[in-house]
Design an enzyme around this catalytic site. Sequence first.
Site, mmCIF file in Angstrom:
data_model
loop_
_atom_site.group_PDB
_atom_site.id
_atom_site.type_symbol
_atom_site.label_atom_id
_atom_site.label_comp_id
_atom_site.label_asym_id
_atom_site.label_seq_id
_atom_site.Cartn_x
_atom_site.Cartn_y
_atom_site.Cartn_z
ATOM 1 N N THR A 278 1.764 -1.018 7.466
ATOM 2 C CA THR A 278 2.559 -1.540 8.593
ATOM 3 C C THR A 278 3.915 -2.077 8.119
ATOM 4 O O THR A 278 4.861 -2.179 8.898
ATOM 5 C CB THR A 278 1.818 -2.674 9.335
ATOM 6 O OG1 THR A 278 1.613 -3.776 8.431
ATOM 7 C CG2 THR A 278 0.473 -2.213 9.862
ATOM 8 N N ARG A 357 -1.722 10.921 8.194
ATOM 9 C CA ARG A 357 -0.367 10.418 8.402
ATOM 10 C C ARG A 357 0.586 11.214 7.515
ATOM 11 O O ARG A 357 0.448 11.218 6.297
ATOM 12 C CB ARG A 357 -0.310 8.937 8.049
ATOM 13 C CG ARG A 357 0.951 8.239 8.570
ATOM 14 C CD ARG A 357 1.114 6.861 7.939
ATOM 15 N NE ARG A 357 -0.027 6.007 8.132
ATOM 16 C CZ ARG A 357 -0.499 5.175 7.189
ATOM 17 N NH1 ARG A 357 0.059 5.088 6.013
ATOM 18 N NH2 ARG A 357 -1.531 4.416 7.440
HETATM 19 N N1 LIG Z 1 -3.969 1.776 4.860
HETATM 20 C C1 LIG Z 1 -3.798 2.194 3.514
HETATM 21 C C2 LIG Z 1 -2.614 3.172 3.407
HETATM 22 O O1 LIG Z 1 -1.885 3.397 4.331
HETATM 23 N N2 LIG Z 1 -2.442 3.762 2.215
HETATM 24 C C3 LIG Z 1 -1.444 4.770 1.975
HETATM 25 O O2 LIG Z 1 -1.932 6.033 2.376
HETATM 26 C C4 LIG Z 1 -2.081 6.877 1.221
HETATM 27 C C5 LIG Z 1 -3.273 7.802 1.359
HETATM 28 O O3 LIG Z 1 -2.965 8.722 2.353
HETATM 29 P P1 LIG Z 1 -3.893 10.026 2.610
HETATM 30 O O4 LIG Z 1 -5.234 9.511 3.044
HETATM 31 O O5 LIG Z 1 -3.163 10.766 3.671
HETATM 32 O O6 LIG Z 1 -3.988 10.780 1.297
HETATM 33 C C6 LIG Z 1 -2.177 5.943 0.048
HETATM 34 O O7 LIG Z 1 -1.886 6.570 -1.178
HETATM 35 C C7 LIG Z 1 -1.186 4.878 0.462
HETATM 36 O O8 LIG Z 1 0.136 5.291 0.229
#
Ligand SMILES: NCC(=O)N[C@@H]1O[C@H](COP(=O)([O-])[O-])[C@@H](O)[C@H]1O
Length: 389
Positions: A278, A357
């Site tokens: 966030t 994401r």
């Molecule tokens: N809430 C924790 C978070 O947002 N972590 C972030 O998402 C990535 C994993 O993404 P992915 O699952 O798409 O590989 C992690 O490496 C970190 O940057």
Amino acid sequence: MKKILLLGSGELGKEFVIAAQRLGQTVVACDKYAGAPAMQVADAFEVFDMLDGDALAAAVAKHRPDVIVPEIEAIRTERLYDFERAGVQVAPSARAVNFTMNRKAIRDLAAKELGLKTARYFYATSFEELQQAAEKIGFPCVVKPLMSSSGKGQSVVKAPEELEQAWRYGCEGSRGDIRELIVEEFIRFDSEITLLTVTQKNGPTLFCPPIGHVQKGGDYRESFQSPEIAPEHLAEAQRMAAAVTEALTGAGLWGVEFFLSHDNGVYFSELSPRPHDTGMVTLAGTQNLNEFELHLRAVLGIPIPAITFERLGASAVILSPVATQTPHYEGVEEAVADDPRTDIRIFGKPVARVNRRMGVVVGYEPLGSDLDALRDRVKAAAAKVKVTE
Ligand SMILES: NCC(=O)N[C@@H]1O[C@H](COP(=O)([O-])[O-])[C@@H](O)[C@H]1O
Ligand SMILES: Nc1ncnc2c1ncn2[C@@H]1O[C@H](COP(=O)(O)OP(=O)(O)OP(=O)(O)O)[C@@H](O)[C@H]1O
Ligand SMILES: [Mg+2]
């Protein structure tokens, strides 16, 4: 100059590496797949499963880092104590990373040892225990794996007949080798915030302006800085954040999560001993230093005289609706065409999964502007971007 071993190479790591490169540091980015976002901008990379303690030790032996910076939770964190004893700095500390990778350790520390207000909770190692715990908590309740993040394996259970599904979903979404769930009282909060907190090697604990956010299915969809919150709620959140980060020890930036209720006050939820998703809203230039720059400075012991609030900001995520080995992005031009204060990050993840994401849109306005209008504008821009096969 320091050599940093980054454990986890997602979007948060990528921005951290960019901050580190700007200060001339050397970064080796690690993750379990090649081509991860942070690897694209690091000096070197290693691909291995960080839950494998021997593979982790081999990477440390090979690169001899000055500092280890964990970026995800899925790490054989017990080993970090060995590295720390051997003289390698772990950010913020081996204790902090080890306690926060498992909800049980951090929740018991916060609720039992520090006496912070949290949702009522029980643990369950079998379906029968889950039933008993849910009966005691009442419905609705929230069921989560002890080890998971971004809402994986998490469900809100409205009635006893939904428990079996929650047990299965929780076990499936559980990372690592622990098969245990936490059952929490469902808090009817009015809003939730992340309080980015910075602990320094030589200097006072600092707080960023709170970040409001909206989650769906336990995963963040939009965040904004800074919502109006009652001064007494902010003071209470800061008190709790200082207490829990002090108990966990070390220097770095932490994302401390709280639920706020007009009637019941402030609940501590959990925390990340590292930049928070966030907190990507700080990429909109909301502060003098964004959360990645703050983490780097705190970890390296570079002074942070103050954190200043410069502009209102909002972020909205871009999730993939499809699974594909060849993600493409449509609508990027349209998303940024109309507003000079809107920007976009595409993380460059090599593969898309449903709801993964893949990017974020950030936007800002001068302090004193209409925050709701800014949020709407940023969400509308993010909605224009489509991930396709
Ligand atoms: N809430 C924790 C978070 O947002 N972590 C972030 O998402 C990535 C994993 O993404 P992915 O699952 O798409 O590989 C992690 O490496 C970190 O940057
Ligand atoms: N006890 C609860 N009552 C009400 N809502 C809850 C509760 N626990 C979690 N939530 C909701 O689910 C979201 C995600 O929960 P939590 O932060 O525990 O999961 P997570 O998987 O660790 O997420 P992340 O790793 O992204 O921080 C919270 O931000 C909140 O919106
Ligand atoms: Mg969370």
